[in-house]
Write a protein that holds these residues in place. Structure first.
Motif, PDB file in Angstrom:
ATOM      1  N   LYS A   8       0.832  -1.159   0.000  1.00 16.36           N
ATOM      2  CA  LYS A   8       0.000   0.000   0.000  1.00 16.36           C
ATOM      3  C   LYS A   8       0.881   1.226   0.000  1.00 16.36           C
ATOM      4  O   LYS A   8       1.567   1.476   0.936  1.00 16.36           O
ATOM      5  CB  LYS A   8      -0.888   0.012   1.217  1.00 16.36           C
ATOM      6  CG  LYS A   8      -1.544  -1.335   1.439  1.00 16.36           C
ATOM      7  CD  LYS A   8      -2.655  -1.569   0.544  1.00 16.36           C
ATOM      8  CE  LYS A   8      -3.216  -2.920   0.683  1.00 16.36           C
ATOM      9  NZ  LYS A   8      -4.326  -3.249  -0.031  1.00 16.36           N
ATOM     10  N   CYS A  25       6.714  -1.408   0.970  1.00 18.46           N
ATOM     11  CA  CYS A  25       6.449  -2.826   0.827  1.00 18.46           C
ATOM     12  C   CYS A  25       7.481  -3.655   1.574  1.00 18.46           C
ATOM     13  O   CYS A  25       7.417  -4.864   1.589  1.00 18.46           O
ATOM     14  CB  CYS A  25       6.419  -3.246  -0.643  1.00 18.46           C
ATOM     15  SG  CYS A  25       8.002  -3.116  -1.471  1.00 18.46           S
ATOM     16  N   GLN A  74      -4.760  -4.309   7.041  1.00 19.39           N
ATOM     17  CA  GLN A  74      -4.717  -4.394   5.588  1.00 19.39           C
ATOM     18  C   GLN A  74      -5.525  -5.585   5.083  1.00 19.39           C
ATOM     19  O   GLN A  74      -5.459  -6.672   5.663  1.00 19.39           O
ATOM     20  CB  GLN A  74      -3.269  -4.553   5.093  1.00 19.39           C
ATOM     21  CG  GLN A  74      -2.354  -3.392   5.436  1.00 19.39           C
ATOM     22  CD  GLN A  74      -0.921  -3.632   4.996  1.00 19.39           C
ATOM     23  OE1 GLN A  74      -0.549  -4.749   4.666  1.00 19.39           O
ATOM     24  NE2 GLN A  74      -0.126  -2.586   5.001  1.00 19.39           N
ATOM     25  N   GLU A 134      -5.324   7.275  -0.798  1.00 18.30           N
ATOM     26  CA  GLU A 134      -4.428   6.141  -0.665  1.00 18.30           C
ATOM     27  C   GLU A 134      -4.029   5.684  -2.053  1.00 18.30           C
ATOM     28  O   GLU A 134      -4.883   5.501  -2.931  1.00 18.30           O
ATOM     29  CB  GLU A 134      -5.101   4.983   0.069  1.00 18.30           C
ATOM     30  CG  GLU A 134      -4.137   3.822   0.300  1.00 18.30           C
ATOM     31  CD  GLU A 134      -4.827   2.599   0.871  1.00 18.30           C
ATOM     32  OE1 GLU A 134      -4.370   2.102   1.908  1.00 18.30           O
ATOM     33  OE2 GLU A 134      -5.820   2.148   0.282  1.00 18.30           O
ATOM     34  N   THR A 152      -1.826   2.766  -4.224  1.00 17.02           N
ATOM     35  CA  THR A 152      -1.277   1.421  -4.094  1.00 17.02           C
ATOM     36  C   THR A 152      -0.621   0.983  -5.394  1.00 17.02           C
ATOM     37  O   THR A 152      -1.170   1.206  -6.472  1.00 17.02           O
ATOM     38  CB  THR A 152      -2.401   0.423  -3.740  1.00 17.02           C
ATOM     39  OG1 THR A 152      -3.043   0.838  -2.553  1.00 17.02           O
ATOM     40  CG2 THR A 152      -1.843  -0.976  -3.546  1.00 17.02           C
ATOM     41  N   THR A 176       1.060  -2.504  -7.244  1.00 16.68           N
ATOM     42  CA  THR A 176       1.330  -3.941  -7.211  1.00 16.68           C
ATOM     43  C   THR A 176       1.692  -4.413  -8.609  1.00 16.68           C
ATOM     44  O   THR A 176       1.420  -3.723  -9.605  1.00 16.68           O
ATOM     45  CB  THR A 176       0.103  -4.738  -6.715  1.00 16.68           C
ATOM     46  OG1 THR A 176      -1.000  -4.478  -7.593  1.00 16.68           O
ATOM     47  CG2 THR A 176      -0.273  -4.353  -5.294  1.00 16.68           C
ATOM     48  N   PRO A 178       3.542  -6.630  -3.849  1.00 15.66           N
ATOM     49  CA  PRO A 178       3.739  -5.198  -3.620  1.00 15.66           C
ATOM     50  C   PRO A 178       4.932  -4.615  -4.353  1.00 15.66           C
ATOM     51  O   PRO A 178       5.974  -5.249  -4.495  1.00 15.66           O
ATOM     52  CB  PRO A 178       3.946  -5.119  -2.105  1.00 15.66           C
ATOM     53  CG  PRO A 178       4.479  -6.459  -1.732  1.00 15.66           C
ATOM     54  CD  PRO A 178       3.796  -7.429  -2.639  1.00 15.66           C
TER      55      PRO A 178
END
Length: 222
Positions: free
Chosen positions: A2, A20, A86, A199, A201, A203, A209
Motif C-alpha cells: 500500500k 512494501c 490491511q 491512498e 497502491t 502492485t 507489492p
C-alpha cells in the motif's frame, strides 16, 4: 502493498506511501515497550471483516471469523501503540493510541468498491510510470518502480487510488492514526483539519507489492 495515504491537512495535500518492506521498528524511548491490544474490524455498514492482516512492528496476526484480533504484546513506539490493518479490496488503516494496559481498538475499513467511495485503478509502466486520474485529482507515478529487493520492475504494474472523504460518517474511524492530533514546534498539542485523504497502491500483475525507487517522488494535482 500500500503506497500510504495522501493526507490533505489545512490547504495542502501530503503524499504518504506504505513501504512494501517489513514494517519499521523504531528505537525511541518509551516507558512501556509492549501492551495488550484487541478489537473488532468492521466495514462501513457494520459487517464483520475476517482475515484482515493486522501488523504491530514485526508482529502479525489476522482477524478471526468474528472480526476479532488480539495482540498480547503489541509494540510501543515513543509511548504510543501503532497498529496497521490491511486487506485486499479495502482501504488500509493505521491506528495509534497512548500505550496503556488492555487497549481496545475497534476499526472501520472502507471498501474501495463501494458506490459511496471514489476509487480508480489503472495499469501503468513500471519503467516509465504514468498518471492516474480520480475526479479532479491526478496522481503522477514516476518511473523506475521497484520490488521488495529494490530491483526495477520492468513489466507493467497496477496503480490504485482511493479517496477518503472527510464528510464520510466513518472518516474519524478510517483515518491513519485514528485522530488528527499534531504537535507544534513548542511541543503543545493541536488538531489538524483534513480536506480528505488519498491512498495510492502499487502492485505487479500477480498482486505482489511494489514501491517507488530510491529518491523517486510521486506528485498530485488538484
Amino acid at each position: 502493498m500500500k503506497l500510504k495515504f495522501i493526507a490533505i491537512a489545512f490547504c495542502s495535500m501530503l503524499l504518504f506511501f506504505t513501504q512494501c518492506s517489513n514494517p519499521t521498528v523504531y528505537n525511541l524511548f518509551s516507558n512501556m515497550e509492549e501492551c495488550q491490544v484487541s478489537g473488532v474490524v468492521r466495514d462501513e455498514s457494520g459487517k464483520i471483516i475476517d482475515d484482515v492482516e493486522v501488523i504491530s512492528g514485526r508482529e502479525k496476526t489476522t482477524t478471526n471469523a468474528r472480526g476479532v484480533f488480539r495482540f498480547e504484546k503489541a509494540k510501543v513506539n515513543n509511548e504510543r501503540c501503532v497498529i496497521t490493518f490491511q486487506k485486499e479490496g479495502y482501504c488500509s488503516v493505521t491506528r495509534s493510541c497512548p500505550a496503556q494496559e488492555n487497549v481496545r481498538m475497534d476499526v472501520v475499513m472502507l471498501s474501495k468498491m463501494s458506490k459511496d467511495n471514489l476509487y480508480a485503478k489503472k495499469t501503468i509502466s513500471g519503467v516509465s510510470g504514468g498518471v492516474v486520474s480520480l475526479g479532479k485529482v491526478k496522481v503522477t507515478i514516476p518511473g523506475n518502480v521497484v520490488n521488495r529487493l529494490g530491483m526495477v520492475h520492468a513489466d507493467d504494474c497496477v496503480a490504485e487510488v482511493f479517496y477518503l472523504d472527510p464528510n464520510n460518517k466513518n472518516f474519524q474511524d478510517a483515518i491513519p492514526g485514528g485522530d488528527l492530533e499534531a504537535v507544534r514546534s513548542d511541543n503543545s498539542s493541536t488538531l489538524l483539519k483534513s480536506y480528505g485523504m488519498l491512498e495510492v497502491t502499487l502492485t505487479d500483475k500477480d498482486g505482489s507489492p511494489l514501491q517507488l525507487g530510491k529518491d523517486e517522488k510521486a506528485s498530485r494535482y488538484v
